[in-house]
Design an enzyme around this catalytic site. Sequence first.
Site, PDB file in Angstrom:
ATOM      1  N   ARG A  46       0.809  -1.221   0.000  1.00  0.00           N
ATOM      2  CA  ARG A  46       0.000   0.000   0.000  1.00  0.00           C
ATOM      3  C   ARG A  46       0.847   1.279   0.000  1.00  0.00           C
ATOM      4  O   ARG A  46       0.442   2.300  -0.515  1.00  0.00           O
ATOM      5  CB  ARG A  46      -0.895   0.007   1.243  1.00  0.00           C
ATOM      6  CG  ARG A  46      -2.283  -0.466   0.941  1.00  0.00           C
ATOM      7  CD  ARG A  46      -3.129  -0.409   2.154  1.00  0.00           C
ATOM      8  NE  ARG A  46      -2.440  -1.032   3.291  1.00  0.00           N
ATOM      9  CZ  ARG A  46      -3.006  -1.344   4.435  1.00  0.00           C
ATOM     10  NH1 ARG A  46      -4.268  -1.075   4.614  1.00  0.00           N
ATOM     11  NH2 ARG A  46      -2.334  -1.907   5.402  1.00  0.00           N
ATOM     12  N   LYS A 151       4.085 -18.721   6.081  1.00  0.00           N
ATOM     13  CA  LYS A 151       3.394 -19.187   7.261  1.00  0.00           C
ATOM     14  C   LYS A 151       2.929 -17.976   8.057  1.00  0.00           C
ATOM     15  O   LYS A 151       3.509 -16.905   7.865  1.00  0.00           O
ATOM     16  CB  LYS A 151       4.318 -20.067   8.119  1.00  0.00           C
ATOM     17  CG  LYS A 151       5.564 -19.342   8.664  1.00  0.00           C
ATOM     18  CD  LYS A 151       6.206 -20.159   9.726  1.00  0.00           C
ATOM     19  CE  LYS A 151       5.683 -19.789  11.090  1.00  0.00           C
ATOM     20  NZ  LYS A 151       6.440 -18.728  11.748  1.00  0.00           N
ATOM     21  N   ASP A 180       8.039 -23.259   4.319  1.00  0.00           N
ATOM     22  CA  ASP A 180       8.476 -23.457   5.700  1.00  0.00           C
ATOM     23  C   ASP A 180       9.983 -23.332   5.624  1.00  0.00           C
ATOM     24  O   ASP A 180      10.664 -24.231   5.125  1.00  0.00           O
ATOM     25  CB  ASP A 180       8.087 -24.856   6.202  1.00  0.00           C
ATOM     26  CG  ASP A 180       8.449 -25.035   7.669  1.00  0.00           C
ATOM     27  OD1 ASP A 180       9.571 -24.677   8.041  1.00  0.00           O
ATOM     28  OD2 ASP A 180       7.602 -25.529   8.444  1.00  0.00           O
ATOM     29  N   HIS A 181      10.514 -22.205   6.072  1.00  0.00           N
ATOM     30  CA  HIS A 181      11.922 -21.933   5.741  1.00  0.00           C
ATOM     31  C   HIS A 181      12.891 -22.918   6.400  1.00  0.00           C
ATOM     32  O   HIS A 181      14.022 -23.044   5.974  1.00  0.00           O
ATOM     33  CB  HIS A 181      12.298 -20.471   6.027  1.00  0.00           C
ATOM     34  CG  HIS A 181      12.590 -20.155   7.457  1.00  0.00           C
ATOM     35  ND1 HIS A 181      11.613 -19.957   8.391  1.00  0.00           N
ATOM     36  CD2 HIS A 181      13.760 -20.015   8.117  1.00  0.00           C
ATOM     37  CE1 HIS A 181      12.172 -19.699   9.551  1.00  0.00           C
ATOM     38  NE2 HIS A 181      13.478 -19.722   9.429  1.00  0.00           N
ATOM     39  N   LYS A 185      16.820 -24.978   5.010  1.00  0.00           N
ATOM     40  CA  LYS A 185      18.144 -24.924   5.661  1.00  0.00           C
ATOM     41  C   LYS A 185      18.992 -26.099   5.167  1.00  0.00           C
ATOM     42  O   LYS A 185      18.519 -27.236   5.121  1.00  0.00           O
ATOM     43  CB  LYS A 185      17.994 -24.966   7.186  1.00  0.00           C
ATOM     44  CG  LYS A 185      17.377 -23.686   7.756  1.00  0.00           C
ATOM     45  CD  LYS A 185      17.291 -23.745   9.260  1.00  0.00           C
ATOM     46  CE  LYS A 185      16.436 -22.602   9.807  1.00  0.00           C
ATOM     47  NZ  LYS A 185      17.158 -21.370  10.054  1.00  0.00           N
ATOM     48  N   GLU A 219      15.969 -19.933  21.034  1.00  0.00           N
ATOM     49  CA  GLU A 219      16.321 -18.594  20.539  1.00  0.00           C
ATOM     50  C   GLU A 219      16.655 -17.701  21.720  1.00  0.00           C
ATOM     51  O   GLU A 219      16.077 -17.847  22.800  1.00  0.00           O
ATOM     52  CB  GLU A 219      15.137 -17.983  19.794  1.00  0.00           C
ATOM     53  CG  GLU A 219      14.727 -18.741  18.567  1.00  0.00           C
ATOM     54  CD  GLU A 219      13.622 -18.000  17.820  1.00  0.00           C
ATOM     55  OE1 GLU A 219      13.957 -17.242  16.920  1.00  0.00           O
ATOM     56  OE2 GLU A 219      12.447 -18.183  18.177  1.00  0.00           O
ATOM     57  N   ASP A 238       3.701 -20.697  16.088  1.00  0.00           N
ATOM     58  CA  ASP A 238       4.807 -20.007  15.418  1.00  0.00           C
ATOM     59  C   ASP A 238       5.941 -20.964  15.038  1.00  0.00           C
ATOM     60  O   ASP A 238       6.578 -20.784  14.003  1.00  0.00           O
ATOM     61  CB  ASP A 238       5.333 -18.915  16.364  1.00  0.00           C
ATOM     62  CG  ASP A 238       6.371 -18.010  15.706  1.00  0.00           C
ATOM     63  OD1 ASP A 238       6.084 -17.515  14.599  1.00  0.00           O
ATOM     64  OD2 ASP A 238       7.458 -17.825  16.273  1.00  0.00           O
ATOM     65  N   HIS A 243       7.795 -25.633  11.797  1.00  0.00           N
ATOM     66  CA  HIS A 243       9.229 -25.939  11.765  1.00  0.00           C
ATOM     67  C   HIS A 243       9.600 -27.221  12.525  1.00  0.00           C
ATOM     68  O   HIS A 243      10.291 -28.093  12.005  1.00  0.00           O
ATOM     69  CB  HIS A 243      10.050 -24.785  12.347  1.00  0.00           C
ATOM     70  CG  HIS A 243       9.767 -23.447  11.724  1.00  0.00           C
ATOM     71  ND1 HIS A 243       9.426 -23.315  10.413  1.00  0.00           N
ATOM     72  CD2 HIS A 243       9.783 -22.188  12.229  1.00  0.00           C
ATOM     73  CE1 HIS A 243       9.241 -22.024  10.134  1.00  0.00           C
ATOM     74  NE2 HIS A 243       9.446 -21.328  11.232  1.00  0.00           N
ATOM     75  N   LYS A 343      11.639 -18.660  23.308  1.00  0.00           N
ATOM     76  CA  LYS A 343      12.311 -17.372  23.113  1.00  0.00           C
ATOM     77  C   LYS A 343      12.954 -16.980  24.439  1.00  0.00           C
ATOM     78  O   LYS A 343      12.545 -17.429  25.501  1.00  0.00           O
ATOM     79  CB  LYS A 343      11.301 -16.314  22.685  1.00  0.00           C
ATOM     80  CG  LYS A 343      10.637 -16.654  21.343  1.00  0.00           C
ATOM     81  CD  LYS A 343      10.476 -15.438  20.482  1.00  0.00           C
ATOM     82  CE  LYS A 343       9.820 -15.769  19.154  1.00  0.00           C
ATOM     83  NZ  LYS A 343      10.775 -15.956  18.064  1.00  0.00           N
TER      84      LYS A 343
HETATM   85  C1  BG6 Z   1       9.970 -17.840  12.226  1.00  0.00           C
HETATM   86  C2  BG6 Z   1       9.224 -17.473  13.462  1.00  0.00           C
HETATM   87  O1  BG6 Z   1       9.180 -18.660  11.395  1.00  0.00           O
HETATM   88  O2  BG6 Z   1      11.149 -18.541  12.578  1.00  0.00           O
HETATM   89  C3  BG6 Z   1      10.094 -16.620  14.377  1.00  0.00           C
HETATM   90  O3  BG6 Z   1       8.049 -16.743  13.122  1.00  0.00           O
HETATM   91  C4  BG6 Z   1      11.401 -17.348  14.661  1.00  0.00           C
HETATM   92  O4  BG6 Z   1       9.429 -16.333  15.605  1.00  0.00           O
HETATM   93  C5  BG6 Z   1      12.050 -17.790  13.361  1.00  0.00           C
HETATM   94  O5  BG6 Z   1      12.244 -16.436  15.344  1.00  0.00           O
HETATM   95  C6  BG6 Z   1      13.260 -18.654  13.630  1.00  0.00           C
HETATM   96  O6  BG6 Z   1      13.934 -18.878  12.436  1.00  0.00           O
HETATM   97  P1  BG6 Z   1      15.501 -19.156  12.414  1.00  0.00           P
HETATM   98  O7  BG6 Z   1      15.797 -19.424  10.982  1.00  0.00           O
HETATM   99  O8  BG6 Z   1      16.167 -17.930  12.940  1.00  0.00           O
HETATM  100  O9  BG6 Z   1      15.736 -20.340  13.298  1.00  0.00           O
END
Ligand code: BG6
Length: 494
Positions: A46, A151, A180-181, A185, A219, A238, A243, A343
Amino acid sequence: KKTDNHILVIFGASGDLTERKLIPAVFNLHCRGFLPDNFAVVGVSRSAFTDEAYREKVVFENEHLKDVGGNGDRAKFAKRIYYHAMQTNNPADYPIFRDRLKQISLECETGDNCIFYLSTPPSLYEVIPRSLAEVGLHREQDGWKRLIIEKPFGYNLETAIDLNQKLLQYFSESQLYRIDHYLGKETVQNLLITRFGNSIFEPIWNRNYIHHIEVTAAETVGVEKRGGYYDGSGAMRDMVQNHLLQLVALVAMEPPVQATETSIRNERMKLFQSLRALSEDDVVNNVIRGQYTQSKIKGESVPGYREEEGVATESRTETYFAMKFFIDNWRWSGVPFYIRTGKRLPTRVSEIVIHFKPTPHHLFSKGNGLPNTENILVIRIQPNEGILLKFAMKIPGAGLQATDVNMDFHYSDLNDAYIPEAYERLLLDCIQGDATLYARGDAVEAAWEFVDPILKVWESNPDIKIYGYPAGTWGPEHADDLLEGDNITWRYPC
Ligand code: BG6
């Protein structure tokens, strides 16, 4: 693989993910020569930017952009970036957007191949695909069209099913790339090679030799500026539903018949279907939720979760989650799996730990009266990517006493190996039409099917505790109880 000319459209172009991950990923692919001769990126949101102003923001002023190869020419790269301002929730804006896209494709000679990346709030996941389809941008007669969906995919089982159904009204499953990143990896993909590219692990990768399996994603950061989103989500939605369960799938699935998209995705899906549903009692006894509280880390005061911006003062959203569960199939019957994520834990580490059973008969002691230890295999996903095998060795000298030693492999020892970022790998896969490392619709629903009843038990039982833990510690002590009954402890990696 074939890399066609194309346009990548990013919806949510002024967002954090675009600047931090997506544009740097495209830049790296460009620098390393993976992109075709003709490509363009079109940012859509936007906010009012001109092409020049947007290039300034995401290319020239972007601290996340780093040259990783021979072609770090930002000015040349920036010329491929365009910006289009529109109300993405207003279907009436899409005919103009379609015309602009046509104009860019003629200018850049990209043809009609297009990826639409939804990096927006989930509330737009329905209206954007529908509006694209209304102006014909889902049709593939002149070039392929693919949709990447960030996601969270759904908020619970019902909404995930609903979203799948709505997307499938306009796009076919083969056009949908649910990202899903974690699957992107390098170390996560290497799980497939470790397990199925070696002959020594797979024969013992089962209930006969494995005592239990731990998966940790810790984390150090708090919720940062995402309090508003996170408070409606929590660690379960999350990190766990996506993941962590994907990691469990790769570590526990059966060997695929072939190293192909369909075979690998089928096996991940079967694994999700084998997860044993938790009863209400299991949720009470085998799941631990925590929330970080105000504390001092390295002398600096850190706010508690409820003091974070965007978080309700009475919030009951979990920032820590641990669970014990089982997989009901031949391979894993009776083997407990323990997963945890949180976290504001003491260190940033993601790893999978395979604990093998001790020798059936203890011949040697460790000198402290204990039998020689179990063998463990640690698959370090990040940081210090690598694999570590612990095994017993005789202490040199008199007697026969055992000690633990490490066989250790670090990716950093591979001198010239470049480890691509997850988003880089996944974007390239999508450009090449390979969805192996993306989640299939039925698998996302199967993962929700496991998670949904747990969320429902929490919702209907406000008495189930959520424990506080001081920021910078390993979560609530109660998480230790999950393992203590089984006479084991979590691994505390540093
Ligand atoms: C994301 C979450 O999908 O993955 C975040 O929304 C999280 O909360 C992150 O911090 C962690 O990803 P990575 O690659 O840093 O382990």
